[in-house]
Design an enzyme around this catalytic site. Structure first.
Site, mmCIF file in Angstrom:
data_model
loop_
_atom_site.group_PDB
_atom_site.id
_atom_site.type_symbol
_atom_site.label_atom_id
_atom_site.label_comp_id
_atom_site.label_asym_id
_atom_site.label_seq_id
_atom_site.Cartn_x
_atom_site.Cartn_y
_atom_site.Cartn_z
ATOM 1 N N SER A 97 0.834 -1.199 0.000
ATOM 2 C CA SER A 97 0.000 0.000 0.000
ATOM 3 C C SER A 97 0.865 1.242 0.000
ATOM 4 O O SER A 97 2.039 1.212 0.393
ATOM 5 C CB SER A 97 -0.896 0.012 1.231
ATOM 6 O OG SER A 97 -0.118 0.237 2.406
ATOM 7 N N ASP A 98 0.275 2.345 -0.430
ATOM 8 C CA ASP A 98 0.899 3.635 -0.161
ATOM 9 C C ASP A 98 0.593 3.983 1.291
ATOM 10 O O ASP A 98 -0.308 3.421 1.910
ATOM 11 C CB ASP A 98 0.358 4.694 -1.115
ATOM 12 C CG ASP A 98 1.340 5.843 -1.321
ATOM 13 O OD1 ASP A 98 2.248 6.012 -0.486
ATOM 14 O OD2 ASP A 98 1.197 6.568 -2.317
#
Length: 738
Positions: free
Chosen positions: A283-284
């Site tokens: 994920s960011d």
């Protein structure tokens, strides 16, 4: 990366790049035993064996990569570790070192110099790199980043920005590459290959449609599947095929109603099933909204302190225990991470002492890339290169006496020397992070050194009338202008702070005026007809001052070509106003990407618009001729093209051969289907051969790329609008798969 709100917002950019001087602590656990899969070099087999040998606790811990930072109320550095934006602890008994992550899109970052006295090579902006049209140069730059990252105690690099430039005012365009999927894919692949050659995992990011910074956390990008497959996704697909990045980072925004990091279509259907991707999805930072992310394809939660919950922790364990998520999903996610670590060699132990870095050699790469990325846009009356016989030159504006500008955000690099920082300011907590940084590579100083017999003097340009009077007394006036851009903020096509008026005033006073632009985006040029020369230098990196001087004086022949179209004004854009501009953070915004796959120059061709400067445009101090274009295709094989390129001028230089599809069975079109950079001596000719990716001739229909039967025409040229007479090729229908 971005936070959700409040304290997170104030801390994010710092956390995105922190690391430590305590390398001795970073390289603990060197007494690890051999991996469970010793005896095989097959990364899949090794990953299966190691995952099988892991305890339940170790498996779940591998899915969480929190920030390891001493930030009150947000994070802390575990004992024996060193600060990192993402950290997974080692498992010595299985031969697994710690995983340390760092931002390094343009060089290994160190904001606020938290590693006192430590600096890194600062490469030019990605958009500048794309202007070189050289995947080989991108690979060399990637190797610089990878080598320095490993030497500083990191084995995962958050780079590989591959979003297409759909919005030319996007504040993060300088971190991306181009508006074209082929150019973007091949350039990103080169960088990723270089990084991973140093036993460092590279990401590719941000999948997908991270096209603007305004409301990036809540923007819902709506686009039809065929258009998405033929544009943004094709850029990622080409890059992944050509470089096998260890990780894919999902973005903040939504696509067709689902957040990127829980978008089943993007992550499971496209990435893992259709493309057969073997690496992991991270994920960011602050981009995870629910446990559904794990179900829909996210494998590792990064910077989990910025999310509402550590979803890969207790929530995932509970869901597995209750049978709502199969345990096999946890094992698969772990294996994907291990597989990439083994495939790249990122499990190689760090040395007990910091590895030596050849900064001088790396600086040469930065200078070469910065020089090759500069684009000569206009050169009336051959005002450039500057004649050594010129008696006086006025250098005006742009803080050219201090250095060269860089883009802001999590990609900000700390180079050698004292940087100059000018606060930009802004609303709420992000305002404190909005700072224009100038690398200590002064174009003024470089010009003085290059022209020792010429009087080269500087005026700040602060007062336009004073600058104009100063310019009137010189033979040549060079106006430096800047347009800062950065993460979390979109920009404008208009130069800020009245710089258009400065150029107008100087040009009125001196007919021999040249403009040097430092920007991360295209800009409007209402003064274009009043100046003789224009150079787009982008953000040229730590050696940018010398690179600009090399181009201005002719020590280097300009060879950059625009990777993005420069519009005349906002009326030529698909969306004249930035969607959501001025709306409060958190506002849900739907953006209809009605242009579909006609991004950038394809939009201009489809609408018969004439931009200020077209994609692919770039002048030289010599001239090139293209002759004898031929395009052929054997049944069932990819088409091939050949063309003879000749340097018809008096100087050595580099040309970028650009091959475009100009029509197909469905009518007129415009699409870059091949390119090659070639260096030629005066009078030299060379035959360039290009193999075309058949997907660039196809359309997505019925779940696959399909090349229609019929007549296709191709042209070679110096830009998307400066093309030769077309040649024809007849092709049969062919399904190319996914």
């Amino acid at each position: 990366m971005t936070p959700r709100s409040g304290l997170n917002a104030a801390l994010l950019l710092l956390s995105a790049s922190l690391s430590s001087t305590a390398l001795a602590q970073a390289q603990r656990a060197q007494d690890i035993s051999g991996p469970a899969s010793a005896g095989t070099n097959n990364p899949d087999a090794r990953a299966r064996a190691t995952e099988k040998a892991m305890t339940e606790e170790e498996r779940y811990r591998y899915l969480d990569s929190p920030m390891a930072l001493d930030l009150p109320g947000l994070a802390q550095v575990p004992e024996g570790a060193h600060p990192a934006v993402g950290y997974v602890p080692p498992i010595p008994r299985l031969g697994l070192p710690a995983l340390y992550e760092t931002d390094a899109s343009l060089g290994v970052t160190n904001p606020s110099e938290v590693r006192k006295g430590d600096w890194s090579t600062a490469l030019p902006a990605s958009i500048s790199l794309a202007s070189t049209f050289s995947p080989e140069l991108a690979e060399r730059g990637g190797a610089v980043v990878g080598q320095e990252a490993r030497a500083k105690g990191f084995n995962i690099v958050l780079g590989g920005g591959s979003n297409l430039i759909r919005e030319p005012r996007n504040g993060r365009n300088f971190e991306y590459l181009s508006e074209d999927p082929l150019l973007t894919g091949l350039m990103a692949a080169g960088s990723i290959r270089g990084i991973q050659s140093q036993k460092v995992v590279s990401t590719i990011k941000h999948m997908a449609l991270n096209a603007q910074e305004t409301l990036r956390m809540t923007l819902d990008a709506h686009i039809a599947e065929p258009a998405l497959r033929e544009s943004d996704l094709l850029a990622f697909q080409i890059a992944i095929e050509q470089s096998a990045p260890g990780a894919v980072m999902c973005g903040y925004n939504l696509v067709n109603g689902q957040y990127d990091c829980e978008n089943e279509f993007l992550l499971n259907t496209v990435l893992k099933e259709d493309w057969g991707y073997k690496g992991w999805v991270m994920s960011d930072w602050g981009a995870v909204h629910s446990l559904q992310s794990v179900v829909n394809g996210m494998d590792q939660q990064s910077g989990s302190q910025l999310d509402p919950d550590v979803y890969v922790g207790a929530p995932l364990r509970k869901a597995v225990a209750e049978g709502r998520i199969p345990e096999a999903r946890v094992s698969e996610a772990v294996r994907r991470i291990l597989r990439s670590v083994y495939a790249v060699g990122a499990d190689a132990p760090f040395t007990s002492e910091p590895a030596p870095i050849d900064y001088a050699a790396h600086a040469k790469v930065a200078r070469e890339a910065g020089t090759a990325g500069i684009v000569l846009l206009k050169n009336a009356e051959d005002i450039l290169p500057l004649a050594a016989s010129a008696k006086s030159i006025a250098v005006i504006g742009g803080h050219a006496d201090m250095g060269v500008m860089t883009g802001g955000g999590s990609s900000q690099v700390t180079p050698e020397g004292e940087v100059a920082t000018l606060p930009i300011g802004g609303r709420e907590s992000w305002g404190g992070w909005a700072k224009a940084v100038y690398f200590p590579s002064s174009p003024l100083k470089a010009l003085k050194e290059a022209l020792p017999d010429t009087q080269v003097e500087f005026d700040s340009g602060y007062y336009h009338q004073s600058a104009a009077s100063f310019a009137a007394r010189k033979e040549i006036a060079i106006v430096f202008v800047t347009a800062w851009s950065g993460e979390a903020l979109d920009g404008s096509l208009t130069l800020p702070e009245g710089q258009d008026a400065l150029i107008e005033a100087v040009a009125a006073a001196n007919p021999n005026t040249v403009v040097v632009i430092q920007s991360g985006n295209p800009i409007k040029m209402p003064w274009l007809d009043k100046v003789k020369g224009v150079i787009e230098a982008w953000y040229p990196g730590q050696e940018g001052g010398a690179a600009i001087a090399d181009i201005l004086t002719g020590k280097a022949n300009p060879s950059g070509h625009l990777p993005v179209t420069f519009p005349r004004d906002e009326s030529q854009l698909v969306r004249p106003e930035i969607p959501g501009l001025g709306e409060p953070e958190g506002t849900r915004l739907v953006v209809e990407y009605t242009e579909g796959a006609d991004v950038g120059y394809r939009w201009y061709a489809a609408k018969d618009l004439s931009p200020l400067f077209p994609f692919g445009h770039g002048l030289s101090y010599t001239r090139f001729a293209h002759e004898d274009l031929r395009v052929n295709a054997a049944p069932g094989s990819a088409p091939t093209a050949s063309v003879s390129v000749r340097n018809t001028g008096a100087k050595a230089g580099a040309d970028v051969v650009q091959l475009y599809l100009t029509s197909g069975p469905k009518g007129a079109t415009r699409r870059l289907v091949g390119f090659q950079r070639v260096d030629l001596a005066p009078g030299e000719a060379r035959k360039v051969e290009i193999t075309l990716d058949p997907r660039l001739l196809a359309n997505w229909q019925d779940g696959a790329f399909v090349q229609a039967a019929g007549r296709y025409t191709f042209a070679v040229g110096h830009s998307a609008q400066d093309l030769s007479a077309p040649v024809e090729l007849t092709l049969t229908q062919r399904s190319l798969g996914r």
